[in-house]
Scaffold this motif. Structure first.
Motif, PDB file in Angstrom:
ATOM      1  N   THR A 111       0.837  -1.202   0.000  1.00 30.83           N
ATOM      2  CA  THR A 111       0.000   0.000   0.000  1.00 30.83           C
ATOM      3  C   THR A 111       0.867   1.246   0.000  1.00 30.83           C
ATOM      4  OG1 THR A 111      -1.786  -1.130   1.186  1.00 30.83           O
ATOM      5  CG2 THR A 111      -1.799   1.274   1.237  1.00 30.83           C
ATOM      6  N   PHE A 112       1.779   1.328   0.980  1.00 31.17           N
ATOM      7  CA  PHE A 112       2.732   2.434   1.048  1.00 31.17           C
ATOM      8  C   PHE A 112       3.993   1.995   0.306  1.00 31.17           C
ATOM      9  CE2 PHE A 112      -0.174   3.838   4.213  1.00 31.17           C
ATOM     10  CZ  PHE A 112       0.003   5.208   4.331  1.00 31.17           C
ATOM     11  N   ARG A 113       3.947   2.177  -1.003  1.00 30.07           N
ATOM     12  CA  ARG A 113       5.033   1.686  -1.851  1.00 30.07           C
ATOM     13  C   ARG A 113       6.332   2.439  -1.555  1.00 30.07           C
ATOM     14  NH1 ARG A 113       3.364  -0.814  -6.589  1.00 30.07           N
ATOM     15  NH2 ARG A 113       5.595  -1.312  -6.800  1.00 30.07           N
ATOM     16  N   PRO A 114       7.451   1.721  -1.436  1.00 29.03           N
ATOM     17  CA  PRO A 114       8.735   2.412  -1.282  1.00 29.03           C
ATOM     18  C   PRO A 114       9.201   2.951  -2.631  1.00 29.03           C
ATOM     19  CG  PRO A 114       9.065   0.033  -1.287  1.00 29.03           C
ATOM     20  CD  PRO A 114       7.583   0.259  -1.379  1.00 29.03           C
ATOM     21  N   TYR A 115       9.618   4.189  -2.641  1.00 26.35           N
ATOM     22  CA  TYR A 115      10.194   4.807  -3.835  1.00 26.35           C
ATOM     23  C   TYR A 115      11.625   5.222  -3.515  1.00 26.35           C
ATOM     24  CZ  TYR A 115       5.638   5.133  -6.140  1.00 26.35           C
ATOM     25  OH  TYR A 115       4.431   4.836  -6.746  1.00 26.35           O
ATOM     26  N   TRP A 116      12.543   4.787  -4.351  1.00 23.76           N
ATOM     27  CA  TRP A 116      13.953   5.141  -4.193  1.00 23.76           C
ATOM     28  C   TRP A 116      14.338   6.151  -5.261  1.00 23.76           C
ATOM     29  CZ3 TRP A 116      16.350  -0.474  -3.713  1.00 23.76           C
ATOM     30  CH2 TRP A 116      15.940  -1.034  -2.498  1.00 23.76           C
ATOM     31  N   LEU A 117      15.026   7.208  -4.820  1.00 21.39           N
ATOM     32  CA  LEU A 117      15.551   8.199  -5.748  1.00 21.39           C
ATOM     33  C   LEU A 117      17.013   7.877  -6.019  1.00 21.39           C
ATOM     34  CD1 LEU A 117      15.139  10.882  -7.327  1.00 21.39           C
ATOM     35  CD2 LEU A 117      15.959  12.068  -5.270  1.00 21.39           C
ATOM     36  N   TRP A 118      17.354   7.729  -7.297  1.00 22.86           N
ATOM     37  CA  TRP A 118      18.716   7.394  -7.703  1.00 22.86           C
ATOM     38  C   TRP A 118      19.342   8.534  -8.487  1.00 22.86           C
ATOM     39  CZ3 TRP A 118      20.994   2.718  -6.419  1.00 22.86           C
ATOM     40  CH2 TRP A 118      20.141   1.714  -5.940  1.00 22.86           C
ATOM     41  N   LYS A 119      20.628   8.711  -8.265  1.00 24.43           N
ATOM     42  CA  LYS A 119      21.451   9.564  -9.117  1.00 24.43           C
ATOM     43  C   LYS A 119      22.501   8.653  -9.735  1.00 24.43           C
ATOM     44  CE  LYS A 119      24.289  13.725  -9.321  1.00 24.43           C
ATOM     45  NZ  LYS A 119      24.935  14.839  -8.553  1.00 24.43           N
ATOM     46  N   GLY A 120      22.313   8.308 -10.977  1.00 24.65           N
ATOM     47  CA  GLY A 120      23.170   7.292 -11.579  1.00 24.65           C
ATOM     48  C   GLY A 120      22.973   5.968 -10.860  1.00 24.65           C
ATOM     49  N   ASP A 121      24.074   5.407 -10.334  1.00 22.55           N
ATOM     50  CA  ASP A 121      24.009   4.133  -9.616  1.00 22.55           C
ATOM     51  C   ASP A 121      23.937   4.314  -8.107  1.00 22.55           C
ATOM     52  OD1 ASP A 121      24.188   2.696 -12.009  1.00 22.55           O
ATOM     53  OD2 ASP A 121      26.393   2.717 -11.963  1.00 22.55           O
ATOM     54  N   ASN A 122      23.756   5.528  -7.645  1.00 16.88           N
ATOM     55  CA  ASN A 122      23.760   5.814  -6.208  1.00 16.88           C
ATOM     56  C   ASN A 122      22.364   6.172  -5.719  1.00 16.88           C
ATOM     57  OD1 ASN A 122      26.672   5.571  -5.909  1.00 16.88           O
ATOM     58  ND2 ASN A 122      26.823   7.533  -6.976  1.00 16.88           N
ATOM     59  N   ARG A 123      21.941   5.484  -4.651  1.00 15.27           N
ATOM     60  CA  ARG A 123      20.646   5.807  -4.044  1.00 15.27           C
ATOM     61  C   ARG A 123      20.812   7.082  -3.226  1.00 15.27           C
ATOM     62  NH1 ARG A 123      18.760   0.958  -2.348  1.00 15.27           N
ATOM     63  NH2 ARG A 123      20.254   0.998  -0.640  1.00 15.27           N
ATOM     64  N   VAL A 124      19.979   8.057  -3.536  1.00 16.63           N
ATOM     65  CA  VAL A 124      20.040   9.364  -2.874  1.00 16.63           C
ATOM     66  C   VAL A 124      19.131   9.405  -1.649  1.00 16.63           C
ATOM     67  CG1 VAL A 124      19.485  11.814  -3.168  1.00 16.63           C
ATOM     68  CG2 VAL A 124      20.670  10.562  -4.986  1.00 16.63           C
ATOM     69  N   GLY A 125      17.948   8.797  -1.745  1.00 14.57           N
ATOM     70  CA  GLY A 125      16.996   8.835  -0.641  1.00 14.57           C
ATOM     71  C   GLY A 125      15.797   7.970  -0.959  1.00 14.57           C
ATOM     72  N   TRP A 126      14.809   8.036  -0.080  1.00 14.15           N
ATOM     73  CA  TRP A 126      13.615   7.216  -0.272  1.00 14.15           C
ATOM     74  C   TRP A 126      12.413   7.843   0.421  1.00 14.15           C
ATOM     75  CZ3 TRP A 126      17.553   5.820   3.093  1.00 14.15           C
ATOM     76  CH2 TRP A 126      17.206   5.680   4.422  1.00 14.15           C
ATOM     77  N   VAL A 127      11.248   7.381   0.019  1.00 14.18           N
ATOM     78  CA  VAL A 127       9.995   7.789   0.636  1.00 14.18           C
ATOM     79  C   VAL A 127       8.979   6.681   0.397  1.00 14.18           C
ATOM     80  CG1 VAL A 127       9.201   8.991  -1.454  1.00 14.18           C
ATOM     81  CG2 VAL A 127       8.254   9.642   0.766  1.00 14.18           C
ATOM     82  N   TYR A 128       8.044   6.521   1.338  1.00 17.86           N
ATOM     83  CA  TYR A 128       6.921   5.606   1.139  1.00 17.86           C
ATOM     84  C   TYR A 128       5.721   6.437   0.709  1.00 17.86           C
ATOM     85  CZ  TYR A 128       9.580   2.123   3.831  1.00 17.86           C
ATOM     86  OH  TYR A 128      10.539   1.245   4.282  1.00 17.86           O
ATOM     87  N   CYS A 129       4.949   5.912  -0.230  1.00 16.03           N
ATOM     88  CA  CYS A 129       3.814   6.666  -0.757  1.00 16.03           C
ATOM     89  C   CYS A 129       2.635   5.740  -1.021  1.00 16.03           C
ATOM     90  CB  CYS A 129       4.220   7.386  -2.044  1.00 16.03           C
ATOM     91  SG  CYS A 129       2.899   8.352  -2.791  1.00 16.03           S
ATOM     92  N   ALA A 130       1.485   6.076  -0.462  1.00 14.17           N
ATOM     93  CA  ALA A 130       0.241   5.340  -0.714  1.00 14.17           C
ATOM     94  C   ALA A 130      -0.665   6.213  -1.569  1.00 14.17           C
ATOM     95  CB  ALA A 130      -0.446   4.988   0.596  1.00 14.17           C
ATOM     96  N   HIS A 131      -1.142   5.668  -2.668  1.00 14.81           N
ATOM     97  CA  HIS A 131      -2.076   6.387  -3.532  1.00 14.81           C
ATOM     98  C   HIS A 131      -3.495   6.029  -3.094  1.00 14.81           C
ATOM     99  CE1 HIS A 131       1.097   7.809  -6.175  1.00 14.81           C
ATOM    100  NE2 HIS A 131       1.649   6.619  -6.045  1.00 14.81           N
ATOM    101  N   LEU A 132      -4.160   6.997  -2.463  1.00 11.90           N
ATOM    102  CA  LEU A 132      -5.459   6.777  -1.823  1.00 11.90           C
ATOM    103  C   LEU A 132      -6.501   7.673  -2.481  1.00 11.90           C
ATOM    104  CD1 LEU A 132      -4.088   6.884   1.838  1.00 11.90           C
ATOM    105  CD2 LEU A 132      -4.637   4.819   0.525  1.00 11.90           C
ATOM    106  N   GLU A 133      -7.193   7.120  -3.475  1.00 17.54           N
ATOM    107  CA  GLU A 133      -8.228   7.859  -4.195  1.00 17.54           C
ATOM    108  C   GLU A 133      -7.644   9.133  -4.808  1.00 17.54           C
ATOM    109  OE1 GLU A 133     -11.491   8.339  -1.510  1.00 17.54           O
ATOM    110  OE2 GLU A 133     -11.905   6.185  -1.424  1.00 17.54           O
ATOM    111  N   SER A 134      -8.092  10.298  -4.376  1.00 16.60           N
ATOM    112  CA  SER A 134      -7.671  11.529  -5.038  1.00 16.60           C
ATOM    113  C   SER A 134      -6.384  12.123  -4.459  1.00 16.60           C
ATOM    114  CB  SER A 134      -8.780  12.584  -4.939  1.00 16.60           C
ATOM    115  OG  SER A 134      -9.007  12.934  -3.588  1.00 16.60           O
TER     116      SER A 134
END
Length: 256
Positions: free
Chosen positions: A165-188
């Motif tokens: 539900t709260f999908r993990p999203y990883w932000l990458w710069k090239g081959d390096n992980r910069v950060g992350w956030v969990y995000c749930a898409h709930l209707e609107s």
């Protein structure tokens, strides 16, 4: 312009957060209790939300009822009570709560519209496969010093359900992980949890870029706005990233 009931939306998003951990909402006349049949822990797993507190007596009555629920279900003692707005006035409530072994804090919900935009070409946002995610999650909690094998075996299926539900999203710069956030898409709308930047990339504007990326992802998924929960200390950061306070509520914490 669409009128949004932020109070109800914020409460609903908190319910969805605990539901993602396999907790079940049970409605009572003056609060909602999230019951998790898989673990006895309090915190995010077994908790009370939306307490309708009007005075000291109502707090005594409702908190006693919640404690009884936890005792009857062999749960840990509740460690927090999320109060339905309006917020409790600190001048009126702080001494009363301190004398009873509690502390009071204010949780602030921030929102921002989603964005139709693209990341700079050297960056990408992606969701990892479940097996890769759970290995990474294990490393993260171990690095924070509270990893135990028995605990992890219990929390692993709950965390896997959570990330569906709260999908993990990883932000990458090239081959390096910069950060992350969990995000749930709930209707609107989309609800965020745990906006984090890796230490090596802090202070370089990566937090704002991560939020821009997830706002763009929300736009692609059809969400109209993004909602997150934070404290007063991070207000300047979130406001500089395009977020505004939309509602707030009080949290009463147990010190025992």
């Amino acid at each position: 312009m669409e009128l949004i009931n932020w109070v109800k939306t914020a409460l609903s998003s908190e319910i969805e957060y605990s539901k993602a951990l396999k907790s079940q909402p049970v409605e009572y006349p003056r609060f909602i209790h999230m019951y998790n049949p898989f673990v006895p822990w309090s915190g995010d797993f077994n908790r009370a939300l939306g307490l309708k507190i009007t005075d000291f007596q109502s707090f005594e009555e409702i908190s006693a009822q919640i404690k009884n629920i936890h005792q009857e279900k062999a749960l840990e003692n509740p460690d927090r009570f999320d109060i339905y707005p309006p917020v409790l006035e600190e001048g009126q409530w702080q001494d009363y709560l301190l004398n009873r072994g509690y502390s009071l804090s204010t949780a602030i919900f921030f929102s921002a519209p989603t964005l139709d935009c693209n990341l700079p070409s050297e960056f990408k946002l992606e969701t990892p496969p479940e097996n890769q995610y759970i290995e990474w999650f294990c490393d993260v909690v171990r690095s924070r010093g509270y990893f135990e094998e028995k605990w992890f075996e219990k929390v692993k299926p709950l965390q896997l359900n959570f990330c569906r539900t709260f999908r993990p999203y990883w932000l990458w710069k090239g081959d390096n992980r910069v950060g992350w956030v969990y995000c749930a898409h709930l209707e609107s709308y989309a609800r965020l949890f745990e906006v984090e930047i890796c230490e090596a990339y802090r202070g370089q504007g990566m937090g704002k870029l991560l939020l821009q990326a997830i706002r763009a992802e929300g736009y692609k998924k059809g969400a109209k706005y993004i909602l997150l929960l934070s404290g007063e200390s991070l207000r300047p950061f979130y406001e500089s990233a395009g977020f505004q306070e939309c509602t707030r509520n009080s949290i009463v914490w147990s010190k025992s």
